[in-house]
Design an enzyme around this catalytic site. Structure first.
Site, PDB file in Angstrom:
ATOM      1  N   HIS A  75     -31.078 -40.669 -34.106  1.00  0.00           N
ATOM      2  CA  HIS A  75     -32.095 -40.002 -33.291  1.00  0.00           C
ATOM      3  C   HIS A  75     -31.806 -38.510 -33.186  1.00  0.00           C
ATOM      4  CE1 HIS A  75     -35.454 -40.085 -30.520  1.00  0.00           C
ATOM      5  NE2 HIS A  75     -34.764 -39.441 -29.613  1.00  0.00           N
ATOM      6  N   ASP A  88     -32.363 -44.824 -36.427  1.00  0.00           N
ATOM      7  CA  ASP A  88     -32.649 -44.331 -35.077  1.00  0.00           C
ATOM      8  C   ASP A  88     -32.558 -45.507 -34.115  1.00  0.00           C
ATOM      9  OD1 ASP A  88     -33.827 -43.375 -32.685  1.00  0.00           O
ATOM     10  OD2 ASP A  88     -34.978 -41.889 -33.812  1.00  0.00           O
ATOM     11  N   SER A 134     -38.565 -36.168 -30.216  1.00  0.00           N
ATOM     12  CA  SER A 134     -38.516 -37.265 -29.262  1.00  0.00           C
ATOM     13  C   SER A 134     -39.685 -37.170 -28.285  1.00  0.00           C
ATOM     14  CB  SER A 134     -37.160 -37.265 -28.544  1.00  0.00           C
ATOM     15  OG  SER A 134     -36.938 -38.479 -27.873  1.00  0.00           O
TER      16      SER A 134
END
Length: 323
Positions: free
Chosen positions: A303, A274, A145
């Protein structure tokens, strides 16, 4: 290698939807828009090690884990988490003969909470100081991320002298903000809602966002209250300044030029479902910008691949390291 094609408009809707459900869990780093043109990095030799702490040149205290011996793998965590988010991967690779290192970014987890420095140039310099202090060589850098942006900026500012490979997992790269040169990004107003959520009720936001983060809102999803509580715990440990200002950095920093400077082998892993960082505007573009990148898409993946798909991710990381 499964891939999923989603129209760009649908990708933008997914991002907006993920945010509306609870402020989407993208996040991290700096108070204002940051270009990919990195400033001249400061010296990385002024940092000092003290046990499981690194004191940076500007006095920030960074907590880190350093387990095992063998080829080094360095992990950069996502928002609003800490190095604890990588424990499944770290333990697995430790058992397979690797030295694994992960730090809590400044303001996050057990690191100190300075009043400034929540931008990617500073994050990259902090990482460089840790790498230099530990004298890591031929290391593989893995970012999840917002941590993917940290890896990209580290290479852009500090080069690949100590880098063997890089990996991006559910990464925010290359650029999330909608601009004239990035029309498929999300509007700044969306990220403003995240900052408002931090101010209004950060504790509730950190809990609510776990639903789209792990795709627990999908039919037949196996909801783990333990995972939700772990995310919440890590998010609440992160300082308020980091939680607020980091949102601007990770949403407004342009990593496109940074990615083009990566010439070592690269792995890009992303989930087709995601809801936080949609595949079409992130991993697919990242893989095109990095010269020697391999893209792997997890069909239906969320995610939170580090936990929900940890066995597959661990295997893919190990194969990449050994390849």
């Amino acid at each position: 290698m499964p891939t999923t094609s989603t129209p760009e408009s649908a990708s933008r809707r997914n991002l907006l939807k993920g945010a509306a459900i609870a402020g989407a869990g993208l996040a991290a780093a700096g108070a204002s828009a940051n270009s990919a043109a990195a400033k001249t990095p400061a010296s990385v030799h002024a940092a000092k090690l003290a046990g499981d702490r690194l004191v940076t040149k500007d006095g920030a205290s960074l907590y880190f884990k350093d387990w095992g011996t063998g080829p080094a793998v360095v992990f950069s965590h996502g928002y609003p988490l800490s190095s604890d988010a990588w424990e499944d991967q770290m333990f697995f690779l430790l058992q397979n003969g690797y030295r694994v290192i992960a730090h809590d970014r400044r303001g996050f987890g057990r690191s100190s909470q300075p009043s400034s420095g929540y931008d990617y140039d500073t994050f990259a310099d902090d990482l460089a100081q840790l790498v230099e202090a530990l004298d890591l060589r031929e290391a593989t850098f893995v970012g999840h991320s917002m941590g993917g942006g940290e890896v990209a900026r580290y290479v852009a500012r500090h080069g690949q002298r100590r880098v063997a490979k890089v990996a991006f997992v559910s990464s925010v790269t290359p650029f999330l903000l909608k601009t004239a040169t990035n029309p498929n990004g999300a509007p700044k107003a969306l990220f403003d809602t995240f900052r408002a959520a931090v101010q209004a009720n950060r504790s509730q936001w950190n809990l609510d966002v776990t639903t789209p983060y792990y795709s627990f809102n999908r039919p037949r999803a196996q909801v783990s209250e333990g995972l939700r509580e772990s995310y919440w715990r890590q998010g609440q440990t992160t300082g308020f300044l980091a939680a607020y200002h980091a949102l601007g950095a990770f949403s407004e920093t342009d990593f496109r030029d940074d990615l083009k400077k990566i010439t070592v082998p690269a792995l890009v892993v992303h989930g087709s479902d995601d809801q936080i960082v949609p595949l079409e505007i992130s991993a697919k573009v990242t893989a095109e910008l990095v010269p020697h990148a391999k893209l792997i898409v997890y069909d239906g993946g969320s995610h939170g691949l580090l936990h929900v798909d940890k066995d597959r991710l661990n295997a893919d990381l190990l194969a990449f390291l050994r390849g």
